[in-house]
Design an enzyme around this catalytic site. Structure first.
Site: not given
Length: 298
Positions: A57, A71, A76, A78, A98-101, A137
């Site tokens: 991505r 959020s 936190g 999740l 999990g880069e977006r997190r 997605a």
């Protein structure tokens, strides 16, 4: 030495790799997450984490990051971030999924994030990253295609093996890879979301894909309209290469007259018993004008 991870395990998705739902265990005094075992996770200082060069991505919308950060402030993180020891730096961990997190956690000004540490090689990292993003997605079609190409070129995958590993049909893999044959201008529009993957697939093999792509953006054409347009212009170059026969003065005069009326180049071909009239246009607006004139005449 542990046996290599089977492709079928990766093909079942992230749950097969991560095991059951994670349960928090105490972190070490170093806070480096090295005590992660089984299905548990540890809290790790956020600065220990780095992006992976294998992440397929490339586009992270700022609005999405901001919404997730909000959020995270309220509830936190999740789902733990999946990482591996950084092969280039023993003091860092490379993000696998999990880069977006991770980006949103930074925006939320978190100092620690939950992580699961796994020992994975480069091929497994790319496979897992593709699986996670495809399941969510999160990838655009072009990012997905580049990910497939890298697995084929760098890790000797075939389209069949990719279909098995990623849980996709072989035809989906093949059609996605075909997008890489499009010109740079069309691929840019696809990456930006200006045209859809369906639009882009319809442009494969077109004589003038960039011109048609611009018309898609300008006029909001749907996929069926694009398919019809591509089909109508597909064989234009072959016709233009035909050697023109000597034309009589009356035919040439009629060509000039029609060209002046329409404002477009008109060619008349006559073989003695019949013939055809060709009108050459460059844009869809010109085609619409021709259709309108013919409709009015009728």
């Amino acid at each position: 030495m542990n046996p290599p991870k089977s492709r079928t395990q990766l093909g079942r998705g992230l749950s097969a790799l991560l095991g059951n739902e994670a349960v928090e265990i105490p972190k070490t005094t170093r806070g480096d997450g090295s005590n992660t075992v089984g299905s548990g996770y540890s809290l790790m200082p956020i600065e220990f984490l780095v992006q992976s060069p294998l992440q397929p991505r490339r586009i992270f919308a700022q609005d999405d990051i901001d919404a997730l950060a909000k959020s995270i402030r309220e509830r936190g993180i999740l789902q733990p971030i999946l990482v591996r020891p950084n092969p280039q730096n023993a003091d860092q961990y490379e993000i696998i999924a999990g880069e977006r997190r991770w980006r949103a956690a930074q925006a939320a000004q978190l100092h620690e994030v939950p992580v699961i540490i796994r020992e994975l090689n480069d091929e497994e990292v790319l496979e897992v990253a593709l699986i996670e993003n495809i399941q969510r997605a999160d990838l655009n079609a072009l990012e997905e295609a580049f990910g497939y190409r890298k697995l084929i070129d760098d890790f000797n995958h075939t389209q069949d093996s990719l279909a098995t590993v990623l849980g996709k049909s072989r035809s989906h893999i093949a059609n996605t890879l075909r997008l890489l044959a499009l010109p740079d201008g069309v691929r840019t529009l696809l990456a930006e979301g200006a045209i859809s993957a369906g639009h882009a697939r319809a442009l494969i093999g077109a004589v003038n894909p960039k011109e048609i792509a611009d018309e898609i953006v300008k006029r909001g054409l749907n996929v069926r309209q694009v398919e019809r347009l591509v089909k109508s212009t597909k064989y234009e170059p072959k016709a233009s290469k035909r050697k023109s026969k000597e034309k009589d003065p009356d035919t040439l005069a009629l060509e000039r007259s029609l060209t002046d009326v329409l404002g477009l180049n008109v060619a008349i071909d006559f073989d003695g018993s019949g013939g055809k009239v060709s009108v050459k246009y460059k844009t869809l607006d010109q085609l619409d004008d021709i259709i309108r004139r013919l409709s009015d005449a009728a």
